[in-house]
Scaffold this active site. Sequence first.
Site, PDB file in Angstrom:
ATOM      1  CD  GLU A  97      29.307 -31.383 -10.507  1.00  0.00           C
ATOM      2  OE1 GLU A  97      29.636 -32.269  -9.724  1.00  0.00           O
ATOM      3  OE2 GLU A  97      30.102 -30.552 -10.977  1.00  0.00           O
ATOM      4  CB  CYS A 110      27.646 -21.947 -14.159  1.00  0.00           C
ATOM      5  SG  CYS A 110      28.471 -22.974 -15.376  1.00  0.00           S
ATOM      6  CB  CYS A 117      30.539 -33.087 -22.514  1.00  0.00           C
ATOM      7  SG  CYS A 117      30.725 -32.019 -23.970  1.00  0.00           S
ATOM      8  CB  CYS A 121      37.472 -30.108 -24.777  1.00  0.00           C
ATOM      9  SG  CYS A 121      36.284 -29.469 -25.970  1.00  0.00           S
ATOM     10  CB  CYS A 124      36.912 -29.964 -20.645  1.00  0.00           C
ATOM     11  SG  CYS A 124      35.300 -29.835 -19.854  1.00  0.00           S
ATOM     12  CB  CYS A 346      35.982 -23.338 -15.922  1.00  0.00           C
ATOM     13  SG  CYS A 346      34.996 -21.903 -16.054  1.00  0.00           S
TER      14      CYS A 346
HETATM   15  N1  SAH Z   1      30.674 -26.946 -24.319  1.00  0.00           N
HETATM   16  C1  SAH Z   1      30.581 -25.558 -24.052  1.00  0.00           C
HETATM   17  C2  SAH Z   1      30.208 -25.194 -22.623  1.00  0.00           C
HETATM   18  C3  SAH Z   1      30.930 -25.888 -21.500  1.00  0.00           C
HETATM   19  S1  SAH Z   1      32.585 -25.412 -21.143  1.00  0.00           S
HETATM   20  C4  SAH Z   1      31.856 -24.871 -24.459  1.00  0.00           C
HETATM   21  O1  SAH Z   1      32.830 -25.552 -24.782  1.00  0.00           O
HETATM   22  O2  SAH Z   1      31.884 -23.650 -24.502  1.00  0.00           O
HETATM   23  C5  SAH Z   1      32.537 -23.868 -20.423  1.00  0.00           C
HETATM   24  C6  SAH Z   1      33.899 -23.174 -20.360  1.00  0.00           C
HETATM   25  O3  SAH Z   1      34.807 -23.796 -19.444  1.00  0.00           O
HETATM   26  C7  SAH Z   1      34.568 -23.178 -21.708  1.00  0.00           C
HETATM   27  O4  SAH Z   1      35.144 -21.997 -22.092  1.00  0.00           O
HETATM   28  C8  SAH Z   1      35.637 -24.199 -21.461  1.00  0.00           C
HETATM   29  O5  SAH Z   1      36.605 -24.101 -22.371  1.00  0.00           O
HETATM   30  C9  SAH Z   1      36.084 -23.878 -20.045  1.00  0.00           C
HETATM   31  N2  SAH Z   1      36.923 -24.923 -19.435  1.00  0.00           N
HETATM   32  C10 SAH Z   1      36.837 -26.225 -19.682  1.00  0.00           C
HETATM   33  N3  SAH Z   1      37.797 -26.904 -19.023  1.00  0.00           N
HETATM   34  C11 SAH Z   1      38.521 -26.004 -18.314  1.00  0.00           C
HETATM   35  C12 SAH Z   1      39.626 -26.094 -17.421  1.00  0.00           C
HETATM   36  N4  SAH Z   1      40.187 -27.279 -17.119  1.00  0.00           N
HETATM   37  N5  SAH Z   1      40.101 -24.969 -16.865  1.00  0.00           N
HETATM   38  C13 SAH Z   1      39.527 -23.785 -17.137  1.00  0.00           C
HETATM   39  N6  SAH Z   1      38.474 -23.627 -17.986  1.00  0.00           N
HETATM   40  C14 SAH Z   1      37.966 -24.719 -18.566  1.00  0.00           C
END
Ligand code: SAH
Length: 353
Positions: A97, A110, A117, A121, A124, A346
Site C-alpha cells: 500500500e 507514504c 514486515c 512491533c 503496528c 499509520c
Molecule cells: N519500519 C519503519 C517504517 C514503518 S512504520 C519504522 O518503524 O519506522 C512508520 C511509522 O508508523 C512509525 O513511526 C511507526 O511507529 C508508526 N506506527 C506504527 N503503528 C502505528 C499505530 N498503530 N498507530 C500510530 N502510528 C503507528
Amino acid sequence: MKIKDVKTVLKGMTLSELKNYFISIGEPPFRSEQVFNWMYNHHADDFRQMENLPKSLRNKLAETAELFTLKTVDSEISGSTGTKKYVFSAGEKNFIESVIIPESKRNTLCISTQAGCPLDCKFCATGLMGFKKNLTAGEIIDQYILAAKDYGREKISNIVYMGMGEPLLNYTAVLSSLEIFSDELTTGISLKKITVSTAGIAPKITELADSGLKAKIAFSLHSCFDDIRDRIMPINKKYPLQKNIEALKYYSRTTGTRITFEYVMLKGINDRKEDINALVKLCSSIPSKINLIPFNSLKHMNPGGISADLEPTSQQRIEEFADKLRSKNITVMVRFTQGDDIAAACGQLAVNY
Ligand code: SAH
C-alpha cells in the site's frame, strides 16, 4: 543477467546500471540518459512513447525489456480528509500500500519497502501480518510513479518511507531508489523532501550516512527505555537504543540533517513523567524534533499478547505532554491522524487481499 523469455526490468535501475545495460546490448551509453528521463521524469510506460529513440531500438526494447513493476489493484479516497490509498500488487499474492496525505502546504506520499514486515512491533498492524518479501528498487520507485501519474506529479511534494516494512532491512533496494531520486537528471523530488523511517537498524543508519545520499531520517523511538522498547519493538534486543543513538548522532553530523523522533503515544507505557524527562535529555543531545503520534488502535484485528492491551493516550494528555516538552525548548509536532476511515493511517497498512 537475463533468463530466457524473462524481460529485463528497467524501472528501478540507477543511471549507471542503465548505462551498463545499454552497453551490454550493444547500444551507445547515452541512450541510458534518454530512457532514464522517460521513465523517471515523464513516467513513460511504453517504449513507443520514447520519441527520441530510433524506432528499431524501441522495438528491440519492447521485445526484451519491461517498464512495469507494480500493478494498481485498487485505490480509495477518504471523504473526510482527502487521504488517498493505493493498493498495488508486487508479483504473485504480494499486496502493498501507498498513501497520499494532503496537508495545507504539502502533499506527502507514504511508500512501502517490503510486503509485510518482519519486525513484529506490537503496536503496528503491518507487524501483525508478518513478512512476505523485500520490494525491488523498481517496486519502490513505481509507487511514486503510479501515484504521481494518477494524482498529478506536481502535487506530490514529499515522500516518506513509512509504509509497510523496514526500509533499512531492504537496504540495497532502498539505496538505489534514493540514488534515482537524487540523480541530477531527475527533476522530481529532492532528497531534502524525502524521509526514511526506521525502527533502528544501527549499522545501516551509519552506512546510509556514509552513502552520501542526504535523505532525512525519522527514528521510531516510542520509548527512551530499553526495557520498554524490548517489549513493544523486539528489534531493540538486537540493536539497543544506545547503539542507535550513536548512529543517529553520526548521521546528523555527517549529513547536516535534523533527526525526527517518532513517538506513538501509548497510555501508561510511554506517556509518564519519567518519559518526558528522558525525552528532554535525549533531544537536547542531538539536533532533532519529536512527532507525537496518536496511537491507532488495532482492536479491529483482534491481536493477542501485549498488542491486545495497548491503549491510546488521551488527546488531552498528548497536548499536556507536548507542552511540557516545549517548555524545555524541544521542538514538538502533534501529528494529526488521517485516513482512519480508509484504514490508511499509520500502522494500519495491512491488506486483506
Ligand atoms: N519500519 C519503519 C517504517 C514503518 S512504520 C519504522 O518503524 O519506522 C512508520 C511509522 O508508523 C512509525 O513511526 C511507526 O511507529 C508508526 N506506527 C506504527 N503503528 C502505528 C499505530 N498503530 N498507530 C500510530 N502510528 C503507528
